[in-house]
Design a protein around this motif. Structure first.
Motif, PDB file in Angstrom:
ATOM      1  N   TYR A 287      38.004  44.518  50.247  1.00  0.00           N
ATOM      2  CA  TYR A 287      38.545  43.790  49.369  1.00  0.00           C
ATOM      3  C   TYR A 287      39.144  42.496  49.872  1.00  0.00           C
ATOM      4  O   TYR A 287      39.748  42.569  51.002  1.00  0.00           O
ATOM      5  CB  TYR A 287      39.719  44.574  48.851  1.00  0.00           C
ATOM      6  N   LEU A 288      38.843  41.460  49.287  1.00  0.00           N
ATOM      7  CA  LEU A 288      39.349  40.089  49.702  1.00  0.00           C
ATOM      8  C   LEU A 288      40.052  39.434  48.670  1.00  0.00           C
ATOM      9  O   LEU A 288      39.632  38.916  47.848  1.00  0.00           O
ATOM     10  CB  LEU A 288      37.989  39.158  50.101  1.00  0.00           C
ATOM     11  N   PRO A 289      41.522  39.266  49.039  1.00  0.00           N
ATOM     12  CA  PRO A 289      42.105  38.615  47.898  1.00  0.00           C
ATOM     13  C   PRO A 289      41.610  37.188  47.765  1.00  0.00           C
ATOM     14  O   PRO A 289      41.446  36.286  48.744  1.00  0.00           O
ATOM     15  CB  PRO A 289      43.823  38.415  48.340  1.00  0.00           C
ATOM     16  N   LEU A 290      41.597  36.528  46.622  1.00  0.00           N
ATOM     17  CA  LEU A 290      41.036  35.360  46.053  1.00  0.00           C
ATOM     18  C   LEU A 290      42.092  34.588  45.043  1.00  0.00           C
ATOM     19  O   LEU A 290      42.212  34.904  44.302  1.00  0.00           O
ATOM     20  CB  LEU A 290      39.628  35.356  45.464  1.00  0.00           C
ATOM     21  N   ILE A 291      42.960  33.687  45.993  1.00  0.00           N
ATOM     22  CA  ILE A 291      44.115  33.150  45.157  1.00  0.00           C
ATOM     23  C   ILE A 291      44.035  31.923  44.717  1.00  0.00           C
ATOM     24  O   ILE A 291      43.445  30.993  45.506  1.00  0.00           O
ATOM     25  CB  ILE A 291      45.369  33.148  46.652  1.00  0.00           C
ATOM     26  N   GLY A 292      44.186  31.541  43.428  1.00  0.00           N
ATOM     27  CA  GLY A 292      44.139  30.197  42.838  1.00  0.00           C
ATOM     28  C   GLY A 292      45.250  29.534  43.501  1.00  0.00           C
ATOM     29  O   GLY A 292      46.368  29.774  43.501  1.00  0.00           O
ATOM     30  N   ARG A 293      44.772  28.319  43.978  1.00  0.00           N
ATOM     31  CA  ARG A 293      45.744  27.217  44.723  1.00  0.00           C
ATOM     32  C   ARG A 293      46.848  26.926  43.962  1.00  0.00           C
ATOM     33  O   ARG A 293      48.174  26.885  44.216  1.00  0.00           O
ATOM     34  CB  ARG A 293      44.990  25.951  45.260  1.00  0.00           C
ATOM     35  N   ASP A 294      46.629  26.777  42.563  1.00  0.00           N
ATOM     36  CA  ASP A 294      47.906  26.068  41.454  1.00  0.00           C
ATOM     37  C   ASP A 294      48.435  27.164  40.717  1.00  0.00           C
ATOM     38  O   ASP A 294      49.710  27.453  40.590  1.00  0.00           O
ATOM     39  CB  ASP A 294      47.165  24.819  40.655  1.00  0.00           C
ATOM     40  N   SER A 295      47.612  28.179  40.262  1.00  0.00           N
ATOM     41  CA  SER A 295      48.281  29.330  39.762  1.00  0.00           C
ATOM     42  C   SER A 295      48.683  30.648  40.421  1.00  0.00           C
ATOM     43  O   SER A 295      49.559  31.326  39.890  1.00  0.00           O
ATOM     44  CB  SER A 295      47.110  29.823  38.522  1.00  0.00           C
ATOM     45  N   GLY A 296      48.172  30.754  41.412  1.00  0.00           N
ATOM     46  CA  GLY A 296      48.593  32.039  42.497  1.00  0.00           C
ATOM     47  C   GLY A 296      47.855  33.132  41.909  1.00  0.00           C
ATOM     48  O   GLY A 296      48.097  34.417  42.358  1.00  0.00           O
ATOM     49  N   ILE A 297      47.028  33.159  40.664  1.00  0.00           N
ATOM     50  CA  ILE A 297      46.284  34.478  40.327  1.00  0.00           C
ATOM     51  C   ILE A 297      45.306  34.742  41.524  1.00  0.00           C
ATOM     52  O   ILE A 297      44.414  33.809  42.087  1.00  0.00           O
ATOM     53  CB  ILE A 297      45.497  33.861  39.166  1.00  0.00           C
ATOM     54  N   ASN A 298      45.109  35.982  41.575  1.00  0.00           N
ATOM     55  CA  ASN A 298      44.020  36.660  42.229  1.00  0.00           C
ATOM     56  C   ASN A 298      43.055  36.894  41.562  1.00  0.00           C
ATOM     57  O   ASN A 298      42.923  37.743  40.763  1.00  0.00           O
ATOM     58  CB  ASN A 298      44.660  38.129  42.905  1.00  0.00           C
ATOM     59  N   TYR A 299      42.054  36.052  41.636  1.00  0.00           N
ATOM     60  CA  TYR A 299      40.680  36.007  41.181  1.00  0.00           C
ATOM     61  C   TYR A 299      39.673  37.295  41.585  1.00  0.00           C
ATOM     62  O   TYR A 299      38.629  37.299  41.067  1.00  0.00           O
ATOM     63  CB  TYR A 299      39.974  34.680  41.069  1.00  0.00           C
ATOM     64  N   TRP A 300      39.898  37.942  42.482  1.00  0.00           N
ATOM     65  CA  TRP A 300      39.087  39.150  42.917  1.00  0.00           C
ATOM     66  C   TRP A 300      39.032  39.982  41.338  1.00  0.00           C
ATOM     67  O   TRP A 300      38.170  40.507  41.282  1.00  0.00           O
ATOM     68  CB  TRP A 300      39.754  39.851  43.894  1.00  0.00           C
ATOM     69  N   TYR A 301      40.072  39.944  40.812  1.00  0.00           N
ATOM     70  CA  TYR A 301      40.380  40.938  39.700  1.00  0.00           C
ATOM     71  C   TYR A 301      39.888  40.258  38.165  1.00  0.00           C
ATOM     72  O   TYR A 301      39.940  38.887  38.385  1.00  0.00           O
ATOM     73  CB  TYR A 301      41.556  41.454  39.518  1.00  0.00           C
ATOM     74  N   SER A 302      39.549  41.020  37.314  1.00  0.00           N
ATOM     75  CA  SER A 302      39.376  40.222  35.925  1.00  0.00           C
ATOM     76  C   SER A 302      40.500  39.604  35.381  1.00  0.00           C
ATOM     77  O   SER A 302      41.691  40.195  35.605  1.00  0.00           O
ATOM     78  CB  SER A 302      38.516  41.379  35.039  1.00  0.00           C
ATOM     79  N   ALA A 303      40.303  38.657  34.700  1.00  0.00           N
ATOM     80  CA  ALA A 303      41.546  38.268  33.695  1.00  0.00           C
ATOM     81  C   ALA A 303      42.002  39.077  32.578  1.00  0.00           C
ATOM     82  O   ALA A 303      41.203  40.171  32.382  1.00  0.00           O
ATOM     83  CB  ALA A 303      41.020  36.927  33.238  1.00  0.00           C
ATOM     84  N   ASP A 304      42.982  38.957  32.204  1.00  0.00           N
ATOM     85  CA  ASP A 304      43.511  39.819  31.455  1.00  0.00           C
ATOM     86  C   ASP A 304      42.727  39.639  30.051  1.00  0.00           C
ATOM     87  O   ASP A 304      42.441  38.699  29.380  1.00  0.00           O
ATOM     88  CB  ASP A 304      44.907  39.450  30.774  1.00  0.00           C
ATOM     89  N   THR A 305      42.061  40.836  29.505  1.00  0.00           N
ATOM     90  CA  THR A 305      41.202  40.958  28.584  1.00  0.00           C
ATOM     91  C   THR A 305      41.899  41.023  27.255  1.00  0.00           C
ATOM     92  O   THR A 305      40.984  41.223  26.207  1.00  0.00           O
ATOM     93  CB  THR A 305      40.117  41.993  28.898  1.00  0.00           C
ATOM     94  N   ALA A 306      43.108  41.338  26.810  1.00  0.00           N
ATOM     95  CA  ALA A 306      43.692  41.491  25.702  1.00  0.00           C
ATOM     96  C   ALA A 306      43.358  40.250  24.891  1.00  0.00           C
ATOM     97  O   ALA A 306      43.599  39.084  25.334  1.00  0.00           O
ATOM     98  CB  ALA A 306      45.274  41.715  25.950  1.00  0.00           C
ATOM     99  N   GLU A 307      43.043  40.361  23.616  1.00  0.00           N
ATOM    100  CA  GLU A 307      42.744  39.307  22.760  1.00  0.00           C
ATOM    101  C   GLU A 307      44.050  38.641  22.104  1.00  0.00           C
ATOM    102  O   GLU A 307      45.125  39.197  21.773  1.00  0.00           O
ATOM    103  CB  GLU A 307      41.724  39.671  21.658  1.00  0.00           C
ATOM    104  N   PRO A 308      44.227  37.262  22.228  1.00  0.00           N
ATOM    105  CA  PRO A 308      45.366  36.611  21.830  1.00  0.00           C
ATOM    106  C   PRO A 308      45.482  36.984  20.207  1.00  0.00           C
ATOM    107  O   PRO A 308      44.585  37.003  19.534  1.00  0.00           O
ATOM    108  CB  PRO A 308      44.935  35.210  21.941  1.00  0.00           C
TER     109      PRO A 308
END
Length: 338
Positions: A287-308
């Motif tokens: 497992y390698l954390p992949l952190i967005g420079r601006d958002s701080g989101i960990n892109y190793w995981y899927s984005a929230d899939t709940a529909e708006p």
């Protein structure tokens, strides 16, 4: 007689008005000629939208609606935050309904454009159009400190991106000019990239490239201690029109629905290689954390899939357009069976 004098048309784009004067003799041909090339113009415009602009931040959303029948409406509104951007504009007047909506957030894009003309019985000829664009582009910084020095010098990461969309286009009645809808996207993850387009017309013509209503599976390579960029961009467009037809009653509708999003689905596998290109074994739970420079989101995981959940105005407008599309289809079936 009303049809025997010059008639000004107003063009409304984000609240700005320009005047175009046409004569009776040229009005029908110019309107029909202009609208007839809309699919080609829209394809070019959308292709220009899709390439990623230079952004001040990682998220971008824009759009516009335009029509040549009534005075301009209110301009669209946009907002940007460290974790997303959005745009919304709606125009309703007389027999017209137009809407543009765009949202971009960490790992997700959502677009919806819609236009409709319902039983417009005046002499005017012209067009309606709606477009929207959204982009997310962020530098991703792997947290290499969590890795042992013996775990390789370069890494191949497998990833997935989900793409779901829908197009509707229908035109019926005296004076109706064919409508069209289209969606486009592109993406770049590190040294990998791809794109897709989907175009549909009320005449039945359609074209499609790339993955639609499915999952993109690909991979990219990153060197140890290195970073990479993740970019997703998409655009949507819907248009239609009305010819100069006295006592006409056209129904025209077009929807480009990317509201079900283009979604980052995360990393699905990782392989390590030494400096000679030989694969280095990794533990099954690597497992390698992949952190967005601006958002701080960990892109190793899927984005929230709940529909708006759609805004009330959006849901109402989309519902009325779908009802109109149903009426057009039922009427076409009755004519075919008669």
């Amino acid at each position: 007689m009303i049809g025997e004098k010059n008639m000004p048309l107003t063009s409304a784009v984000n609240g700005e008005i320009s005047i175009v004067v046409r004569t009776v003799e040229s009005g029908r041909h110019s309107a029909m000629g202009f609208v007839a090339i809309l699919p080609f113009l829209s394809f070019i415009l959308t292709a220009l939208i899709c390439p990623v602009p230079i952004l001040a931040g990682p998220f971008f959303a824009s759009g516009s609606v335009a029509q040549t029948f009534y005075p301009a409406g209110s301009p669209g509104g946009s907002s940007v935050s460290p974790t997303g951007a959005s745009f919304f504009q709606q125009y309703t007047s007389g027999d017209l309904n137009l809407m543009s909506q765009a949202d971009a957030s960490s790992g997700r894009l959502a677009l919806l454009t819609m236009v409709s003309i319902h039983n417009m019985t005046n002499w005017d000829s012209g067009y309606v159009t709606s477009e929207a664009a959204a982009t997310m582009s962020e530098e991703i910084i792997p947290e290499w400190g969590s890795w042992d020095n013996g775990m390789g010098s370069s890494y191949t990461l497998e990833y997935e991106i989900g793409v779901q969309g829908n197009l509707s286009a229908a035109s019926e009645g005296y004076g109706a000019i064919p409508s069209s809808a289209e969606l486009m996207y592109n993406y770049a993850v590190g040294d990998s990239s791809g794109s897709g387009s989907w175009h549909k017309e009320s005449t039945g013509r359609t074209s499609q490239t790339g993955v639609w209503n499915g999952i993109i599976k690909s991979e990219f390579t990153v060197n140890r201690r290195g970073t990479f960029n993740l970019t997703m961009a998409a655009s949507a467009r819907a248009d239609g029109g009305k010819a100069r037809a006295p006592w006409g009653d056209p129904n025209v509708m077009a929807i480009a629905d990317f509201g079900h999003t283009m979604t980052w689905r995360g990393i699905t596998g990782i392989r390590a290689f030494d400096s000679l290109g030989n694969e280095v074994p990794l533990p099954s739970d690597a497992y390698l954390p992949l952190i967005g420079r601006d958002s701080g989101i960990n892109y190793w995981y899927s984005a929230d899939t709940a529909e708006p959940v759609p805004e009330p105005a959006t849901a109402l407008l989309l519902g009325s357009a779908l009802a109109l599309a149903g009426l057009i289809r039922r009427s076409a079936i009755r004519r075919r069976d008669s």
